[in-house]
Motif scaffolding. Structure first.
Motif, PDB file in Angstrom:
ATOM      1  N   PRO A  13       8.675  -8.166   0.325  1.00 31.65           N
ATOM      2  CA  PRO A  13       7.564  -7.993   1.263  1.00 31.65           C
ATOM      3  C   PRO A  13       7.916  -7.293   2.563  1.00 31.65           C
ATOM      4  N   ARG A  14       9.170  -7.325   2.980  1.00 32.05           N
ATOM      5  CA  ARG A  14       9.529  -6.751   4.271  1.00 32.05           C
ATOM      6  C   ARG A  14       9.716  -5.236   4.216  1.00 32.05           C
ATOM      7  N   VAL A  15      10.220  -4.749   3.088  1.00 29.24           N
ATOM      8  CA  VAL A  15      10.549  -3.329   2.979  1.00 29.24           C
ATOM      9  C   VAL A  15      10.198  -2.819   1.586  1.00 29.24           C
ATOM     10  N   LEU A  16      10.093  -1.494   1.485  1.00 27.26           N
ATOM     11  CA  LEU A  16       9.993  -0.822   0.195  1.00 27.26           C
ATOM     12  C   LEU A  16      11.281  -0.021   0.016  1.00 27.26           C
ATOM     13  N   SER A  17      11.967  -0.242  -1.082  1.00 25.70           N
ATOM     14  CA  SER A  17      13.247   0.438  -1.302  1.00 25.70           C
ATOM     15  C   SER A  17      13.113   1.485  -2.395  1.00 25.70           C
ATOM     16  N   PHE A  46      17.225   4.200   0.274  1.00 27.29           N
ATOM     17  CA  PHE A  46      16.329   4.219   1.424  1.00 27.29           C
ATOM     18  C   PHE A  46      15.494   2.948   1.477  1.00 27.29           C
ATOM     19  N   ASP A  47      15.213   2.516   2.701  1.00 26.50           N
ATOM     20  CA  ASP A  47      14.235   1.461   2.949  1.00 26.50           C
ATOM     21  C   ASP A  47      13.099   2.058   3.771  1.00 26.50           C
ATOM     22  N   VAL A  48      11.879   1.839   3.309  1.00 22.55           N
ATOM     23  CA  VAL A  48      10.703   2.249   4.076  1.00 22.55           C
ATOM     24  C   VAL A  48      10.158   1.008   4.771  1.00 22.55           C
ATOM     25  N   LEU A  49      10.063   1.098   6.105  1.00 22.12           N
ATOM     26  CA  LEU A  49       9.657  -0.075   6.889  1.00 22.12           C
ATOM     27  C   LEU A  49       8.467   0.280   7.772  1.00 22.12           C
ATOM     28  N   PRO A  50       7.330  -0.409   7.591  1.00 24.41           N
ATOM     29  CA  PRO A  50       6.218  -0.230   8.538  1.00 24.41           C
ATOM     30  C   PRO A  50       6.555  -0.912   9.857  1.00 24.41           C
ATOM     31  N   ALA A  51       6.162  -0.288  10.991  1.00 22.03           N
ATOM     32  CA  ALA A  51       6.557  -0.850  12.288  1.00 22.03           C
ATOM     33  C   ALA A  51       5.514  -0.566  13.356  1.00 22.03           C
ATOM     34  N   TYR A  52       5.540  -1.403  14.339  1.00 21.36           N
ATOM     35  CA  TYR A  52       4.719  -1.273  15.553  1.00 21.36           C
ATOM     36  C   TYR A  52       5.372  -0.237  16.458  1.00 21.36           C
ATOM     37  N   ASP A  53       4.569   0.681  16.972  1.00 22.09           N
ATOM     38  CA  ASP A  53       5.098   1.739  17.837  1.00 22.09           C
ATOM     39  C   ASP A  53       5.266   1.204  19.255  1.00 22.09           C
ATOM     40  N   ALA A  54       6.305   0.386  19.430  1.00 21.72           N
ATOM     41  CA  ALA A  54       6.508  -0.282  20.721  1.00 21.72           C
ATOM     42  C   ALA A  54       6.932   0.686  21.808  1.00 21.72           C
ATOM     43  N   GLU A 112       0.828  -1.209   0.000  1.00 22.44           N
ATOM     44  CA  GLU A 112       0.000   0.000   0.000  1.00 22.44           C
ATOM     45  C   GLU A 112       0.864   1.260   0.000  1.00 22.44           C
ATOM     46  N   ILE A 113       1.914   1.270   0.802  1.00 25.55           N
ATOM     47  CA  ILE A 113       2.820   2.423   0.824  1.00 25.55           C
ATOM     48  C   ILE A 113       3.484   2.592  -0.536  1.00 25.55           C
ATOM     49  N   HIS A 114       3.825   1.467  -1.173  1.00 20.93           N
ATOM     50  CA  HIS A 114       4.419   1.495  -2.510  1.00 20.93           C
ATOM     51  C   HIS A 114       3.478   2.213  -3.483  1.00 20.93           C
ATOM     52  N   ARG A 115       2.216   1.838  -3.463  1.00 20.63           N
ATOM     53  CA  ARG A 115       1.234   2.446  -4.364  1.00 20.63           C
ATOM     54  C   ARG A 115       1.103   3.948  -4.094  1.00 20.63           C
TER      55      ARG A 115
END
Length: 731
Positions: free
Chosen positions: A486-490, A504-512, A460-463
């Motif tokens: 699948p793990r990152v968008l470069s 750059f790598d775009v990584l979705p993450a949990y706000d721990a 989705e971020i890629h799109r």
């Protein structure tokens, strides 16, 4: 050798001829006809260079086969007679397989059993050359000619000509393909004894030269043809004749450019040409050498090699003869530099902005003296400030879009974006830097949800970013990777005016962690949740390190500028090791070396100003002693509470090396025996003989004027490594 290669009459397709270099043909050295008849290279479009090489510069294969038969026939004739020739070797452009279409040079080295030393070759070569001339004159087909003491045979077939020089020589290798240090010790002693000129005995190592070039792909040799043709066009414009030695230097420089770039076999010819021209423009800094056949281990060879590497630039050492600096300036480099600039910035080659080239340094870190390390970092490793400012503004725009516009019509919201990686930490290199943009999303409520939903969110971020890219005109080029992972968008941000870029790598993450306040997370339970998941699953340590990007960045970013410079130097050294070991098992991660550098500085100097060479040597010594490494920090987690205390004690009891990520206790970037630290340690040991660690000469009491080198001191002795280790019963 003057301009004896510039002419010669054709013998026709039947083969040999007695015609010498003064023959009647006007053919130039770069083709069957004068290279002036071909278009000037500055007018050939960059995307047509490969076609130009194939159509105009590359010899016909059938012609070369016929010439091979002629050379073999001459060799067989000399070997079959009652002559002292015991074996032959093919050298020059012919032996290196870098023959240009038309007329080119070649050498047939005749190893004779009458020469038992280098000295005997020097004393008796002329006499034996006359004898070989008389023998060859009895051949019904191949008639030699002698010009200024040079014995040649012109071989010609269907427009392809090789002016073959015959040279009797001493064979120091005795049929061996791997020269020993003794060979080069004998070479140096003999040269001193007979006062030979540098490289005078290089012909004795022709077999090694042939082997050196044989290992390179055909496309690299095609690039060499292009560079040589340019060289000959320069000769014609200046109406002068440059040396074959300088031509050989340009061949080696082309090989060096390709090797250092790690481009593989399918590279862009125009990029290669720009790289070589760029190196020529930096001739005053050029220092190029190889250690395939000789190295720094033997004292005599080492001193010979170091003497050459310390001499006035440009230095381009023959990879088979450490006494032979083929790049030595005879007054031609200034003209070459100006000509290189003219072609490099011609509209045809400089057809896009920035015109891409390979990031190749004109000199090696290994032979950079300790007092020049700061300049090396500044000139070659430090990114351009304007580019960093452009990247900063572009990333700010992208992050603003991600936060305010991405997932606009969905329940998922972007809580915050965090910049990480070397660019955010302030340790980026001029080329090949990396950075992360971690996108913390409201829909990710746990580590598990991050693992399960990451692929969908990346798509989705890629799109969204592709749509955003079409509407923006950033100061830098924005290129999204075509490869879906699948793990990152470069994606890559490239300068529109400089040959610099950041991946750059775009990584979705949990706000721990939640919101950081005064550097501490608002959710201290984040580590407890992480440890529980880690213990109950088969996850690899550091799997959720993106969740702790802020802490990783904050650990490095406030450090002194000079420490960041040292980190850059270590990362550059690491990249050299990667290039050399690329065919072997995986090396430890770059982040491990970054943390090791911080540890060395904290335990050793701890000052804003320090000696770079001392820091560099300390880090290498720690790498060498990797089996003793147990390093961790307690800035974000500690031993005060369970279950963290028990978990940390388990971590630091693991197989060494142990280097815990200061932001993520599950991330052991030392990795024990997971990575091949021994390969990195081997490289570090070799580097201890580098000029980087030679301090200025100093005299010692009782030395009778003798001078010695003393290496810079270590900050941390290996016996101190792991001093932070906690006893099981520690409070």
């Amino acid at each position: 050798m003057g301009n004896w290669l510039a002419g010669g009459s054709s013998a026709g397709p039947s083969g040999g001829s007695s015609a010498g270099p003064s023959g009647g043909s006007s053919a130039g050295p770069s083709g069957g006809s004068s290279s002036a008849e071909l278009p000037d290279l500055t007018s050939v479009p960059a995307d047509k260079l490969e076609e130009f090489i194939q159509a105009n510069l590359k010899p016909n294969e059938e012609c070369l086969k016929l010439i091979d038969q002629d050379v073999d026939a001459i060799s067989d004739f000399l070997l079959s007679r009652e002559s002292p020739v015991v074996r032959v070797a093919k050298g020059g452009s012919y032996g290196r397989e870098t023959v240009l279409r038309g007329c080119s040079d070649g050498i047939l080295v005749l190893f004779v059993d009458q020469f038992h030393t280098f000295q005997e070759q020097k004393e008796n070569q002329s006499e034996l050359l006359s004898l070989i001339e008389q023998w060859l004159k009895t051949h019904e087909k191949y008639k030699p000619a002698k010009f200024g003491g040079i014995l040649v045979v012109l071989l010609s077939t269907q427009g392809q000509r090789i002016l073959l020089q015959l040279l009797p020589a001493f064979d120091p290798l005795c049929f061996s393909q791997n020269p020993s240090s003794k060979v080069y010790r004998d070479l140096k002693r003999s040269m001193d004894r007979v006062r030979a000129a540098p490289g005078e005995f290089a012909v004795c190592f022709t077999t090694l030269q042939q082997q050196f070039f044989k290992k390179y792909p055909r496309r690299v040799k095609d690039l060499i043809l292009l560079v040589k043709h340019w060289y000959h066009q320069c000769e014609e414009k200046w109406m002068t004749s440059l040396s074959l030695q300088l031509l050989y230097a340009l061949e080696l420089l082309t090989v060096y450019a390709w090797e250092q770039s790690c481009q593989g076999e399918n590279f862009d010819i125009a990029e290669g040409a720009r790289t070589v021209l760029g190196l020529i423009r930096q001739s005053s800094q050029l220092c190029v050498y190889w250690i395939d056949n000789y190295n720094f281990e033997d004292e005599t060879v080492r001193n010979t090699l170091l003497c050459q590497l310390r001499s006035q630039r440009p230095v381009i050492l023959d990879p088979t003869d450490p006494t032979n600096n083929v790049g030595k300036d005879d007054g031609s480099w200034q003209m070459l530099t100006e000509a290189a600039q003219a072609w490099l910035y011609s509209p045809s080659l400089n057809n896009v902005s920035p015109a891409p080239h390979w990031n190749v340094l004109p000199t090696s870190l290994f032979i950079t003296p300790s007092h020049l390390l700061n300049k090396f970092i500044e000139h070659f490793l430090q990114p351009d400030k304007d580019f960093l400012d452009q990247i900063k503004r572009a990333v700010h725009t992208i992050c603003k879009f991600l936060k305010e516009n991405c997932f606009q019509d969905q329940s998922t919201k972007v809580l915050k974006t965090v910049k990480g990686g070397s660019t955010a930490k302030g340790t980026a290199l001029k080329s090949g830097s990396d950075a992360d943009i971690v996108v913390f999303l409201s829909s990710l409520k746990s580590y598990d949800s991050q693992q399960n939903e990451r692929s969908m969110l990346v798509r989705e971020i890629h799109r969204q970013l592709e749509d955003f890219q079409k509407t923006q005109e950033l100061e830098v080029k924005f290129e999204i990777s075509k490869w879906e992972f699948p793990r990152v968008l470069s994606f890559t941000l490239k300068s529109r005016s400089l040959n610099e870029s950041v991946d750059f790598d775009v990584l979705p993450a949990y706000d721990a962690l939640g919101q950081l306040r005064s550097g501490f997370p608002s959710r201290p339970e984040a580590y407890k949740e992480l440890i529980e998941l880690y213990k109950s699953s088969n996850l690899r340590g550091g799997e959720f390190s993106p969740c702790f990007t802020e802490l990783q960045r904050n650990f490095i970013e406030p450090r002194p500028t000079k420490l960041k410079s040292l980190i850059r130097l270590i990362k550059h050294w690491y990249k050299q090791c990667q290039r050399k070991k690329r065919s072997k098992a995986s090396l430890p991660p770059k982040y491990a070396l970054e943390l090791l550098t911080v540890y060395a500085w904290e335990q050793g100097s701890g000052m804003d100003e320090f000696d770079i060479a001392e820091g560099f040597r300390t880090v290498l010594d720690l790498v060498i002693n990797y089996q003793q490494l147990c390093i961790f920090w307690t800035v974000n987690y500690n031993f005060e509470n369970e279950p963290m205390r028990s978990f940390l004690l388990t971590q630091i009891r693991k197989t060494r090396p142990v280097i815990l990520d200061p932001a993520d206790p599950t991330g052991d970037v030392g990795g024990g025996d997971r990575w091949c630290w021994h390969l990195l340690a081997e490289e570090a040991k070799e580097w201890l003989s580098s000029l980087c660690f030679e301090l200025p000469k100093m005299q010692t009491p009782g030395s009778c004027g003798a001078q010695m080198y003393r290496p810079p001191p270590l900050w941390v002795e290996c016996s101190q490594v792991g001093i932070q280790f906690w006893d099981e019963n520690a409070k």
